[in-house]
Structures are given as C-alpha cells and as structure tokens.
Design a protein around this motif. Structure first.
Motif, mmCIF file in Angstrom:
data_model
loop_
_atom_site.group_PDB
_atom_site.id
_atom_site.type_symbol
_atom_site.label_atom_id
_atom_site.label_comp_id
_atom_site.label_asym_id
_atom_site.label_seq_id
_atom_site.Cartn_x
_atom_site.Cartn_y
_atom_site.Cartn_z
ATOM 1 N N ALA A 31 0.839 -1.193 0.000
ATOM 2 C CA ALA A 31 0.000 0.000 0.000
ATOM 3 C C ALA A 31 0.881 1.253 0.000
ATOM 4 N N THR A 32 0.389 2.319 -0.614
ATOM 5 C CA THR A 32 1.137 3.575 -0.688
ATOM 6 C C THR A 32 1.203 4.223 0.685
ATOM 7 N N ASP A 33 2.379 4.648 1.076
ATOM 8 C CA ASP A 33 2.568 5.383 2.318
ATOM 9 C C ASP A 33 2.362 6.864 2.008
ATOM 10 N N TRP A 34 1.181 7.366 2.292
ATOM 11 C CA TRP A 34 0.826 8.723 1.903
ATOM 12 C C TRP A 34 1.612 9.770 2.666
ATOM 13 N N THR A 35 2.271 9.406 3.753
ATOM 14 C CA THR A 35 3.094 10.378 4.466
ATOM 15 C C THR A 35 4.378 10.680 3.708
#
Length: 53
Positions: A31-35
């Motif tokens: 999953a993309t780490d949006w931070t």
C-alpha cells in the motif's frame, strides 16, 4: 533415452528454480505510504502560456 531424461530433469530444475526466485525477489504489492508522498498537485504547478498554432 538417457539424454531425454537428463534434459527433462534440467528443464524441471530450471522451472522450480524460477518459481523459487520469483517468491524470494521481494516484489509484493504494498500500500502507498501517503506520508511520504509530496502534498502538491500538478495543477498547482501549471503555468499559463500562449498557445501557438
């Protein structure tokens, strides 16, 4: 007949080794780490310019 068995064993070992390496290569859907993603939009950086035809 011996050569055919030898070639079949070699092909089978290559196939098994391929699947083993594909399992161990570390490529997994993550999953993309949006931070860690930059918080800017491409439209914010757009510049107005004349359109030449």
């Amino acid at each position: 007949m011996f050569i055919i068995i030898l070639l079949a064993a070699l092909a089978l070992s290559g196939l098994v080794a391929t699947f083993v390496e594909l399992r161990r290569d570390g490529f997994r859907p993550v999953a993309t780490d949006w931070t860690r993603v930059a918080e800017r939009d491409s439209i914010q950086n757009a510049e107005s310019a004349p359109i030449y035809r």
